[in-house]
Design a protein around this motif. Structure first.
Motif, PDB file in Angstrom:
ATOM      1  N   ALA A  88       8.403  10.060 -10.083  1.00  0.00           N
ATOM      2  CA  ALA A  88       8.142   9.041  -9.061  1.00  0.00           C
ATOM      3  C   ALA A  88       6.670   9.043  -8.671  1.00  0.00           C
ATOM      4  CB  ALA A  88       9.024   9.283  -7.832  1.00  0.00           C
ATOM      5  N   ARG A  89       6.084  10.225  -8.587  1.00  0.00           N
ATOM      6  CA  ARG A  89       4.652  10.309  -8.275  1.00  0.00           C
ATOM      7  C   ARG A  89       3.815   9.723  -9.412  1.00  0.00           C
ATOM      8  NH1 ARG A  89       6.817  14.637  -5.505  1.00  0.00           N
ATOM      9  NH2 ARG A  89       5.871  15.085  -3.455  1.00  0.00           N
ATOM     10  N   GLN A  90       4.227   9.967 -10.632  1.00  0.00           N
ATOM     11  CA  GLN A  90       3.515   9.412 -11.786  1.00  0.00           C
ATOM     12  C   GLN A  90       3.456   7.889 -11.700  1.00  0.00           C
ATOM     13  OE1 GLN A  90       4.245  10.492 -16.201  1.00  0.00           O
ATOM     14  NE2 GLN A  90       5.576   8.748 -15.865  1.00  0.00           N
ATOM     15  N   ASN A  91       4.605   7.258 -11.453  1.00  0.00           N
ATOM     16  CA  ASN A  91       4.654   5.803 -11.396  1.00  0.00           C
ATOM     17  C   ASN A  91       3.986   5.252 -10.134  1.00  0.00           C
ATOM     18  OD1 ASN A  91       6.080   6.145 -13.730  1.00  0.00           O
ATOM     19  ND2 ASN A  91       7.888   5.023 -13.067  1.00  0.00           N
ATOM     20  N   MET A  92       4.124   5.980  -9.041  1.00  0.00           N
ATOM     21  CA  MET A  92       3.476   5.565  -7.800  1.00  0.00           C
ATOM     22  C   MET A  92       1.954   5.602  -7.963  1.00  0.00           C
ATOM     23  SD  MET A  92       3.893   7.249  -4.019  1.00  0.00           S
ATOM     24  CE  MET A  92       2.754   6.889  -2.678  1.00  0.00           C
ATOM     25  N   GLY A  93       1.464   6.644  -8.613  1.00  0.00           N
ATOM     26  CA  GLY A  93       0.023   6.743  -8.851  1.00  0.00           C
ATOM     27  C   GLY A  93      -0.490   5.591  -9.683  1.00  0.00           C
ATOM     28  N   HIS A  94       0.300   5.176 -10.668  1.00  0.00           N
ATOM     29  CA  HIS A  94      -0.085   4.039 -11.506  1.00  0.00           C
ATOM     30  C   HIS A  94      -0.160   2.754 -10.675  1.00  0.00           C
ATOM     31  CE1 HIS A  94      -0.299   1.337 -14.920  1.00  0.00           C
ATOM     32  NE2 HIS A  94       0.757   0.690 -14.455  1.00  0.00           N
ATOM     33  N   CYS A  95       0.830   2.551  -9.795  1.00  0.00           N
ATOM     34  CA  CYS A  95       0.831   1.346  -8.959  1.00  0.00           C
ATOM     35  C   CYS A  95      -0.328   1.348  -7.969  1.00  0.00           C
ATOM     36  CB  CYS A  95       2.162   1.220  -8.231  1.00  0.00           C
ATOM     37  SG  CYS A  95       3.550   0.801  -9.319  1.00  0.00           S
ATOM     38  N   LEU A  96      -0.640   2.513  -7.409  1.00  0.00           N
ATOM     39  CA  LEU A  96      -1.788   2.624  -6.503  1.00  0.00           C
ATOM     40  C   LEU A  96      -3.089   2.304  -7.248  1.00  0.00           C
ATOM     41  CD1 LEU A  96      -0.732   5.857  -4.589  1.00  0.00           C
ATOM     42  CD2 LEU A  96      -1.085   3.602  -3.546  1.00  0.00           C
ATOM     43  N   LEU A  97      -3.167   2.730  -8.494  1.00  0.00           N
ATOM     44  CA  LEU A  97      -4.321   2.401  -9.331  1.00  0.00           C
ATOM     45  C   LEU A  97      -4.419   0.888  -9.515  1.00  0.00           C
ATOM     46  CD1 LEU A  97      -6.596   3.029 -11.402  1.00  0.00           C
ATOM     47  CD2 LEU A  97      -4.796   3.427 -13.085  1.00  0.00           C
ATOM     48  N   LYS A  98      -3.282   0.243  -9.758  1.00  0.00           N
ATOM     49  CA  LYS A  98      -3.263  -1.199  -9.991  1.00  0.00           C
ATOM     50  C   LYS A  98      -3.759  -1.989  -8.782  1.00  0.00           C
ATOM     51  CE  LYS A  98      -1.646  -1.868 -14.188  1.00  0.00           C
ATOM     52  NZ  LYS A  98      -2.400  -2.666 -15.195  1.00  0.00           N
ATOM     53  N   ILE A  99      -3.485  -1.474  -7.573  1.00  0.00           N
ATOM     54  CA  ILE A  99      -3.917  -2.211  -6.376  1.00  0.00           C
ATOM     55  C   ILE A  99      -5.285  -1.735  -5.884  1.00  0.00           C
ATOM     56  CG2 ILE A  99      -1.575  -2.751  -5.680  1.00  0.00           C
ATOM     57  CD1 ILE A  99      -1.616  -0.528  -3.679  1.00  0.00           C
ATOM     58  N   GLY A 100      -5.920  -0.842  -6.649  1.00  0.00           N
ATOM     59  CA  GLY A 100      -7.278  -0.419  -6.339  1.00  0.00           C
ATOM     60  C   GLY A 100      -7.397   0.710  -5.346  1.00  0.00           C
ATOM     61  N   ASN A 101      -6.300   1.382  -5.039  1.00  0.00           N
ATOM     62  CA  ASN A 101      -6.330   2.514  -4.110  1.00  0.00           C
ATOM     63  C   ASN A 101      -6.507   3.797  -4.938  1.00  0.00           C
ATOM     64  OD1 ASN A 101      -5.939   4.460  -2.145  1.00  0.00           O
ATOM     65  ND2 ASN A 101      -4.205   3.425  -1.193  1.00  0.00           N
ATOM     66  N   PHE A 102      -7.737   4.009  -5.395  1.00  0.00           N
ATOM     67  CA  PHE A 102      -7.991   5.054  -6.375  1.00  0.00           C
ATOM     68  C   PHE A 102      -7.844   6.466  -5.803  1.00  0.00           C
ATOM     69  CE2 PHE A 102     -10.884   1.483  -7.783  1.00  0.00           C
ATOM     70  CZ  PHE A 102      -9.968   0.978  -8.700  1.00  0.00           C
TER      71      PHE A 102
END
Length: 231
Positions: A88-102
């Motif tokens: 879940a953290r792996q996928n959440m991190g990817h989504c945060l990357l997509k919205i620019g929350n690096f």
């Protein structure tokens, strides 16, 4: 398929069967039937709000559909229920990357690989978010870790080769590309190679300037030319 037929038959008898709702929703995700899948998984979550797996599945299909903010909320709820949920953290991190929350993406992805160092996609995602922050050395190390974890992960080689090329580390980039084609035939990976055509062309350009490489990039380029022409 037969599984979909069975799940639909189950729901025809018991419309609140959470197991059938979840797995039919996941099948919809695989077929890119996002509206139906989201509806099914939302219902599953409403029926079992403390089920971390249902929340994870909902987050995954929301992310695939482009609703990255909604996906992050689902993953957060899933993690709050299952504290050690690395995927879940792996996928959440990817989504945060997509919205620019690096920064938050980096934090969550570091947690993911700490919980499960074998998550090669998490290492890739971490490398991507580090690169976006200009942390090139750490990004390169993350891509290398992804290859160490999964030596057949094509995207890890492509991302590593691209950042090395951007850093003018031409011979290292060439070696990465050569390693890739040693383990992955071109016809099996052309769909992901094509967006990185500049990597191959960039290395070929350096070779044309008589820079010394151990392996001929020109031969790789000629083998790829028909792939590029047909994509």
């Amino acid at each position: 398929g037969s599984a979909e037929v069975i799940y639909r038959q189950v729901l025809a008898v018991d419309e609140n069967n959470v197991y059938a709702l979840r797995f039919l929703g996941c099948l919809c995700r695989l077929k890119s039937a996002y509206p139906e899948g989201i509806e099914l998984l939302n219902k599953a979550v409403l029926l079992t709000p403390s089920d971390a797996d249902c929340l994870y599945s909902l987050g995954s299909i929301l992310g695939d559909s482009g609703d990255h903010e909604g996906a992050v909320r689902s993953f957060e709820k899933s993690i709050s229920i299952r504290k050690d949920f690395a995927e879940a953290r792996q996928n959440m991190g990817h989504c945060l990357l997509k919205i620019g929350n690096f920064k938050d993406s980096e934090k969550v992805l570091l947690e993911a690989v700490s919980l499960n160092p074998g998550l090669s996609q998490a290492w890739i995602n971490l490398g991507n978010t580090l690169k976006e922050q200009g942390k090139h050395a750490e990004s390169i190390a993350s891509y290398r870790k992804a290859i160490e974890v999964n030596p057949h992960f094509v995207n890890a080689y492509l991302n590593l080769g691209s950042i090395l090329l951007e850093q003018s580390r031409f011979q290292e980039a060439q070696e990465v590309v050569s390693d890739l084609f040693a383990i992955k035939p071109i016809n099996e990976s052309c769909s992901v190679i094509f967006p990185h055509k500049s990597l191959i062309l960039g290395l070929h350009h350096r070779q044309a300037q008589n820079l010394s490489f151990e392996v001929e990039i020109g031969s790789i380029l000629s083998r790829l030319s028909s792939v590029f022409d047909s994509v």
